[in-house]
Design an enzyme around this catalytic site. Structure first.
Site, short mmCIF file in Angstrom:
data_model
loop_
_atom_site.label_atom_id
_atom_site.label_comp_id
_atom_site.label_asym_id
_atom_site.label_seq_id
_atom_site.Cartn_x
_atom_site.Cartn_y
_atom_site.Cartn_z
N GLU A 115 -10.84 0.81 -1.98
CA GLU A 115 -10.25 -0.50 -2.22
C GLU A 115 -11.00 -0.77 -1.59
O GLU A 115 -11.66 -0.86 -0.75
CB GLU A 115 -8.98 0.38 -0.51
CG GLU A 115 -9.34 0.43 0.64
CD GLU A 115 -8.47 1.66 1.39
OE1 GLU A 115 -7.78 0.37 1.13
OE2 GLU A 115 -8.35 2.11 1.80
N ASP B 150 1.27 -1.63 -0.17
CA ASP B 150 -0.11 0.00 -0.25
C ASP B 150 1.01 1.07 0.30
O ASP B 150 1.70 1.61 0.91
CB ASP B 150 -0.92 -0.38 1.46
CG ASP B 150 -2.13 1.25 1.19
OD1 ASP B 150 -2.30 1.72 0.48
OD2 ASP B 150 -2.65 1.09 1.96
N HIS C 253 -12.27 5.31 1.23
CA HIS C 253 -12.97 6.47 1.71
C HIS C 253 -12.14 7.51 0.74
O HIS C 253 -11.18 7.81 0.33
CB HIS C 253 -11.82 6.63 3.61
CG HIS C 253 -10.42 5.94 3.03
ND1 HIS C 253 -9.72 7.03 2.01
CD2 HIS C 253 -9.29 5.16 2.50
CE1 HIS C 253 -8.35 6.59 2.57
NE2 HIS C 253 -7.90 5.11 2.35
N ASP D 273 -3.70 7.32 -3.48
CA ASP D 273 -3.36 6.64 -2.25
C ASP D 273 -3.99 4.68 -3.43
O ASP D 273 -4.67 4.49 -3.86
CB ASP D 273 -5.06 6.61 -1.55
CG ASP D 273 -4.53 4.90 -0.59
OD1 ASP D 273 -3.73 4.32 -0.51
OD2 ASP D 273 -5.17 5.27 0.55
N HIS E 170 -7.74 9.87 5.19
CA HIS E 170 -9.12 9.61 5.46
C HIS E 170 -10.52 10.38 5.73
O HIS E 170 -11.24 10.75 6.26
CB HIS E 170 -9.17 8.49 6.40
CG HIS E 170 -8.72 7.31 6.84
ND1 HIS E 170 -7.75 6.61 7.40
CD2 HIS E 170 -8.91 6.24 5.67
CE1 HIS E 170 -7.62 5.87 7.48
NE2 HIS E 170 -7.71 5.59 6.16
N GLU F 67 -6.51 -1.62 -4.40
CA GLU F 67 -6.94 -0.06 -4.38
C GLU F 67 -6.73 0.92 -5.82
O GLU F 67 -5.83 0.59 -5.84
CB GLU F 67 -6.21 0.61 -3.17
CG GLU F 67 -6.76 1.74 -2.86
CD GLU F 67 -6.36 2.10 -1.51
OE1 GLU F 67 -6.95 3.52 -0.95
OE2 GLU F 67 -4.99 2.36 -0.62
#
Length: 427
Positions: free
Chosen positions: A313, A196, A277, A207, A285, A408
């Protein structure tokens, strides 16, 4: 850390000289015609071609700053997907197209910051996917990824660089593990590794995560299930889509897969207490107003909106499909709206200054504090957590013996279309 672009090396000087001599000899030998078709004595002067400039090439591992390749500040647009059903009209709407065409300077710069981070992410992760192998330590893997990120971004701190600690989560560990100093964990044959990676430019975080496996090939179905679920989430996402319903579509896709190990069939379960998110500036987040994308159907009627920036994700497991916190914590982040409380420890005050200066509300890990020269800071760090100024995010595990996977991407809900900003040729 930053390598220079390779020099332009065209024809060697001696070769040029030989060629000139040969050309002169040919010119002397060949008669030249004047305007009437007669032979003339005047010799035409031969023009020398200017050597072509070579385009810079990225180093291996990637270390040449991205700005060397995109000198105009315009970075590659991600994968464009049209909205579905009731929102399909947006792609041809003159009003929505006008809105995008007339973005103000701040909005346009936001798009470019997001895309720059995404391009850095693609380069760094593609190198990681080619080079990560059993026998490497998790510290070695994390530091290679983070060094590449800092070099390409030409930044390390609030202006850009690492968006959050590199997650290297093995087997039943689903998320939030990054090696602390002294960690000796080595990747083994038989492991399923989630990688990640976060990259940010001016607080705009890209992300994106993927899973690598050296386990029994039967676990390939686990990876396929989770990647397909992520792609379902991306495909079905859109303006006015209800998050609880989107979770149901993700769940349906993931649960259509199963894994057979040693003659026993394991259903692939979405990890129900993890979610995607929104991402807002410097907050991975989305802060207190953030939205979550569940991995199972829920009653959440919250809608996605124009301009939202989401991390889609998904996590799948051969275990119970539910995670718990466990183990030594590595991930931390300063709370955006933390209370202004007096700190009784001088060391905590000093550490908070370091956090504010270097990370703000971006997540960080203990290795990053070590890198800044902080030492003997655990008491101060724990005090900041106890005072609810900093949040701790311990590793998240499903049951022992299970395997988990994660995929993700980040998406931008533009007025006319969805832009999957982190999409690349790898996934």
């Amino acid at each position: 850390m930053v390598a220079a672009a390779p020099p332009v090396d065209d024809v060697p000087p001696d070769a040029d000289a030989d060629n000139d001599d040969a050309n002169d000899a040919e010119d002397d030998a060949a008669p030249e015609l004047n305007g009437n078709g007669a032979t003339g004595e005047a010799k035409k002067k031969k023009k020398k071609k200017k050597p072509k400039k070579k385009k810079p090439e990225q180093s291996e591992p990637p270390r040449i700053p991205l700005s060397k390749f995109f000198t105009d500040g315009n970075y590659p647009v991600g994968e464009i997907q049209h909205y579905k059903d009731d929102n399909a009209w947006r792609i041809t709407s003159e009003e929505k197209r006008y809105i995008e065409k007339t973005l103000n300077a701040d909005a346009e710069q936001t798009y470019q910051n997001i895309r720059k981070g995404a391009e850095i992410h693609r380069l760094v992760r593609q190198h990681a996917r080619k080079t990560i192998r059993p026998g490497m330590s998790l510290t070695e893997i994390a530091e290679e990824i983070e060094a590449g990120t800092r070099a390409l971004a030409e930044a390390d701190g609030l202006d850009g660089g690492v968006g959050f600690p590199t997650g290297l989560n093995i087997n039943n560990c689903a998320a939030h593990f990054s090696p602390n100093a002294g960690d000796t964990t080595v990747l083994q044959m038989g492991d399923v590794l989630k990688v990640d990676i976060g990259v940010h430019i001016k607080g705009r975080i890209c992300d994106s995560a993927f899973t690598l496996s050296w386990a029994d090939p039967a676990y390939d179905n686990l990876l396929k299930a989770v990647e397909a679920a992520t792609n379902t989430g991306i495909r079905e996402a859109g303006i006015d889509v209800r998050l609880g319903e989107l979770g149901g579509l993700i769940q349906e896709t993931m649960e259509s897969y199963e894994v057979e190990i040693g003659g026993k069939v394991y259903p692939v379960k979405p990890i129900e207490n993890l979610s995607g998110h929104t991402i807002t500036p410097y907050q991975i987040h989305g802060g207190s107003t953030g939205k979550s994308v569940p991995l199972v159907k829920t009653a959440d009627q919250t809608k996605m909106e124009e301009g939202d920036y989401f991390a889609i994700e998904t996590f799948g497991s051969t275990g119970r499909g539910r995670i718990v916190e466990n183990g030594d914590c590595s991930h931390y982040a300063r709370i955006y709206d933390a209370p202004n409380v007096p700190l009784r420890l001088t060391s905590a005050k000093s550490l908070l200054k370091t956090i504010n200066k270097n990370f703000g509300t971006l997540p960080f890990c203990r290795r990053y504090l070590d890198r800044l020269g902080e030492s003997k800071y655990l008491l101060a760090l724990n005090h900041l957590v106890a005072q609810e100024i900093v949040s701790a995010y311990p590793p998240l595990y499903d049951q022992i013996g299970s395997k988990t996977a994660q995929f993700e991407h980040t998406i931008l809900l533009r007025p006319t279309c969805k832009e999957v900003v982190s999409r690349g040729p790898d996934f």
